[in-house]
Design a protein around this motif. Structure first.
Motif, short mmCIF file in Angstrom:
data_model
loop_
_atom_site.label_atom_id
_atom_site.label_comp_id
_atom_site.label_asym_id
_atom_site.label_seq_id
_atom_site.Cartn_x
_atom_site.Cartn_y
_atom_site.Cartn_z
N UNK A 27 0.98 -1.12 0.27
CA UNK A 27 -0.13 -0.12 -0.07
C UNK A 27 0.82 1.41 0.03
N UNK A 28 2.02 1.38 0.85
CA UNK A 28 2.66 2.56 0.95
C UNK A 28 3.59 2.58 -0.25
N UNK A 29 3.96 1.39 -1.00
CA UNK A 29 4.84 1.65 -2.30
C UNK A 29 3.95 2.23 -3.26
N UNK A 30 2.54 1.79 -3.16
CA UNK A 30 1.65 2.37 -4.25
C UNK A 30 1.54 3.96 -4.03
N UNK A 31 1.43 4.14 -2.88
CA UNK A 31 1.21 5.64 -2.30
C UNK A 31 2.64 6.39 -2.75
N UNK A 32 3.61 6.27 -2.43
CA UNK A 32 4.69 6.98 -2.45
C UNK A 32 5.48 6.78 -3.90
N UNK A 33 5.30 5.82 -4.59
CA UNK A 33 6.09 5.42 -5.87
C UNK A 33 7.60 5.59 -6.09
N UNK A 34 8.22 4.98 -5.42
CA UNK A 34 9.59 5.42 -5.25
C UNK A 34 10.27 4.81 -6.65
N UNK A 35 11.59 5.48 -6.80
CA UNK A 35 12.29 4.97 -7.76
C UNK A 35 12.90 3.42 -7.52
N UNK A 36 13.25 3.11 -6.37
CA UNK A 36 13.73 2.01 -5.95
C UNK A 36 13.31 1.54 -4.60
N UNK A 37 13.24 0.29 -4.40
CA UNK A 37 12.62 -0.19 -3.01
C UNK A 37 13.71 -1.15 -2.40
N UNK A 38 14.59 -0.53 -1.11
CA UNK A 38 15.93 -1.13 -0.62
C UNK A 38 15.10 -2.16 0.24
N UNK A 39 15.16 -3.39 0.24
CA UNK A 39 14.65 -4.41 1.05
C UNK A 39 15.87 -4.98 1.72
N UNK A 40 15.47 -5.20 3.23
CA UNK A 40 16.42 -5.92 4.07
C UNK A 40 15.67 -7.13 4.68
N UNK A 41 14.56 -7.56 4.04
CA UNK A 41 13.90 -8.63 4.41
C UNK A 41 14.89 -9.91 4.18
N UNK A 42 14.71 -10.96 5.23
CA UNK A 42 15.53 -12.00 5.01
C UNK A 42 14.85 -13.37 5.00
N UNK A 43 15.53 -14.45 4.95
CA UNK A 43 14.65 -15.70 4.83
C UNK A 43 13.62 -15.89 3.99
N UNK A 44 12.61 -16.61 4.56
CA UNK A 44 11.55 -16.89 3.62
C UNK A 44 10.50 -15.83 3.43
N UNK A 45 10.61 -15.04 4.43
CA UNK A 45 9.66 -13.56 4.01
C UNK A 45 10.18 -12.95 2.62
N UNK A 46 11.38 -13.11 2.19
CA UNK A 46 11.78 -12.64 0.83
C UNK A 46 10.95 -13.03 -0.21
N UNK A 47 10.66 -14.17 -0.27
CA UNK A 47 9.97 -14.86 -1.61
C UNK A 47 8.49 -14.30 -1.33
N UNK A 48 7.93 -14.15 -0.10
CA UNK A 48 6.68 -13.75 -0.14
C UNK A 48 6.39 -12.02 -0.33
N UNK A 49 7.54 -11.41 -0.22
CA UNK A 49 7.69 -9.99 -0.51
C UNK A 49 7.70 -9.73 -1.99
#
Length: 221
Positions: A27-49
């Protein structure tokens, strides 16, 4: 921020997130429309994201996920279409074409299976054992202090390139690379300066221009 960038938002999710935990992120990505998303998600949550990103219809060519924690292991848990177009920085990728890298990947898969991902963490474990055992052989004892002293300034032809232990901080000079995932979920290198970089394990460097390259060793892999 360095590079004249600007942080539009910062969102945290549990270490073991559920799919709904990424709903607010999307939802926040849709609202802010960034040029890039820097992700620090690790493990199995990565695939979900990454799957949530894909389901939202975002375009990685316009707004990619950039991560230091997404390796071949995490990519193997997601659909290739969810991985395609996103970016990772690491000193080693399974797709490196040098003879040393190909030999390492071939031997790794022969031992552990053809479908087992070969990650930068696996490559690091490989060369660290060699450095430690060579130091032990040279000093003839398993005394940690003597092995540590023997490790200083030692080098090894690792799959990523020739690494060296910095005598100032006991960390390794590594070879930085940036890669983008292709349609098959394989990392393809898109940036390779061809130099190994002095380690900064305690984040002392404050400017992107201050990183120290090893002028004595350059390579194009």
């Amino acid at each position: 921020m360095q590079g004249r960038g600007k942080v539009l938002d910062e969102i945290y999710v549990p270490l073991q997130p559920k799919p709904q935990d990424f709903e607010k992120v999307i939802k926040r990505i849709k609202q802010t429309e960034p040029d890039v998303i820097f992700s620090t998600v690790v493990g199995q949550g990565t695939a979900a994201f990454y799957e949530a990103y894909r389901a939202a219809g975002f375009d990685p060519a316009r707004m990619p996920i950039a991560s230091l924690t997404t390796s071949e292991a995490e990519v193997a848990q997601m659909h290739p279409e969810a991985a395609e177009g996103h970016i990772t920085a690491a000193p080693f990728f399974e797709t490196l074409s040098s003879a040393t890298a190909r030999k390492f990947v071939t031997s790794f898969k022969a031992k552990y299976g053809p479908d087992v991902p070969v990650t930068a963490a696996a490559e690091a474990a490989y060369f660290q054992v060699y450095l430690a055992m060579r130091a032990l052989a040279r000093c003839g004892t398993d005394d940690p202090e003597r092995i540590l002293a023997e490790l200083k300034d030692s080098e090894f032809d690792a799959p990523q390139g020739r690494v060296r232990i910095d005598p100032e901080n006991n960390h390794a000079f590594l070879w930085p690379r940036i890669a983008r995932l292709d349609h098959a979920g394989r990392f393809q290198t898109i940036w390779n300066p061809g130099v190994r970089i002095k380690p900064d394990p305690y984040c002392v460097v404050q400017s992107l221009d201050d990183w120290s390259a090893d002028d004595l060793h350059t390579i194009n892999r």
